[in-house]
Design a protein around this motif. Structure first.
Motif, mmCIF file in Angstrom:
data_model
loop_
_atom_site.group_PDB
_atom_site.id
_atom_site.type_symbol
_atom_site.label_atom_id
_atom_site.label_comp_id
_atom_site.label_asym_id
_atom_site.label_seq_id
_atom_site.Cartn_x
_atom_site.Cartn_y
_atom_site.Cartn_z
ATOM 1 N N LYS A 1 0.835 -1.202 0.000
ATOM 2 C CA LYS A 1 0.000 0.000 0.000
ATOM 3 C C LYS A 1 0.869 1.252 0.000
ATOM 4 O O LYS A 1 0.598 2.218 -0.716
ATOM 5 N N VAL B 1 -7.391 4.353 0.352
ATOM 6 C CA VAL B 1 -6.559 3.174 0.130
ATOM 7 C C VAL B 1 -5.940 2.707 1.448
ATOM 8 O O VAL B 1 -5.847 1.503 1.708
ATOM 9 N N LYS B 2 -5.525 3.654 2.304
ATOM 10 C CA LYS B 2 -4.965 3.274 3.603
ATOM 11 C C LYS B 2 -5.955 2.467 4.419
ATOM 12 O O LYS B 2 -5.596 1.482 5.077
ATOM 13 N N THR C 1 -6.927 -2.936 -2.283
ATOM 14 C CA THR C 1 -7.075 -2.074 -3.455
ATOM 15 C C THR C 1 -6.660 -2.886 -4.668
ATOM 16 O O THR C 1 -5.541 -3.413 -4.717
ATOM 17 N N THR D 1 -10.953 0.199 -4.605
ATOM 18 C CA THR D 1 -10.864 -0.333 -3.252
ATOM 19 C C THR D 1 -11.992 -1.332 -3.036
ATOM 20 O O THR D 1 -13.090 -1.205 -3.591
#
Length: 196
Positions: free
Chosen positions: A63, A78-79, A84, A171
């Motif tokens: 990531k 995304v975190k 994703t 995602t």
């Protein structure tokens, strides 16, 4: 294939499904990702070309490699998302056609026409990305497709030295419904469609 699917299934895939930007702290297993692919792979593509290639980014270290390519709030999405997916396309997808489309040797259409080859790869990988979205929904997952990233950066980090190019990212996880935005409107049939 001759009957309408249940109303509840239509709701889950289309009318009640939402794009999620916030996620529950719940992992998506490798087995679920494999099931997702096993569903999406059956969607039709031109000459069964299946040009899409997918990188499912799950680990924190991978990531982190993706963050510099993301724009704005997509970094936080995304975190926080369990997965994703980078939906890419194989520029030389036609090399697989003898196996995927054995009834006719269609390779020459693409080898001799780079523009047609690109259009086919991009269009059909986009279709396959859409199939991925609906396969995810069918499995009870939520998604957020996005274009807010720098393709060249993703390609440099994840696809250097290959024939792969990124198309879009998405995602995947279990959305936090308590943080959904109000649903956006859609255009009417009359605004979009013509029957001739």
């Amino acid at each position: 294939m001759t009957r309408t699917i249940a109303k509840e299934s239509i709701q889950q895939l289309f009318t009640e499904a939402r794009t999620h930007h916030f996620w529950q702290n719940k992992p998506v297993s490798e087995q679920t990702l494999r099931e997702l692919y096993e569903l999406m792979k059956w969607g039709p593509t031109s000459v069964n070309s299946a040009p899409a290639r997918i990188v499912f980014v799950r680990s924190e270290s991978e990531k982190a490699r993706l963050y510099p390519a993301l724009m704005g709030s997509n970094i936080e999405q995304v975190k926080s998302a369990p997965v994703t997916a980078i939906i890419a396309y194989n520029e030389k997808f036609y090399e697989d056609l003898p196996r995927l489309f054995p009834s006719y040797d269609a390779r020459h259409f693409f080898v001799n026409d780079p523009r047609f080859s690109y259009d086919t790869a991009f269009r059909n990988s986009s279709l396959q990305g859409a199939y991925l979205i609906f396969a995810a929904r069918a499995l009870g997952l939520d998604v957020c497709p996005m274009s807010g990233f720098y393709n060249a950066e993703v390609d440099k980090v994840f696809f250097a030295g290959t024939n792969l190019k990124s198309n879009f990212i998405c995602t995947i996880g279990y959305g936090d419904s308590s943080k959904l935005y109000p649903r956006g409107p859609r255009l009417s049939f009359e605004e979009v469609c013509t029957i001739v």
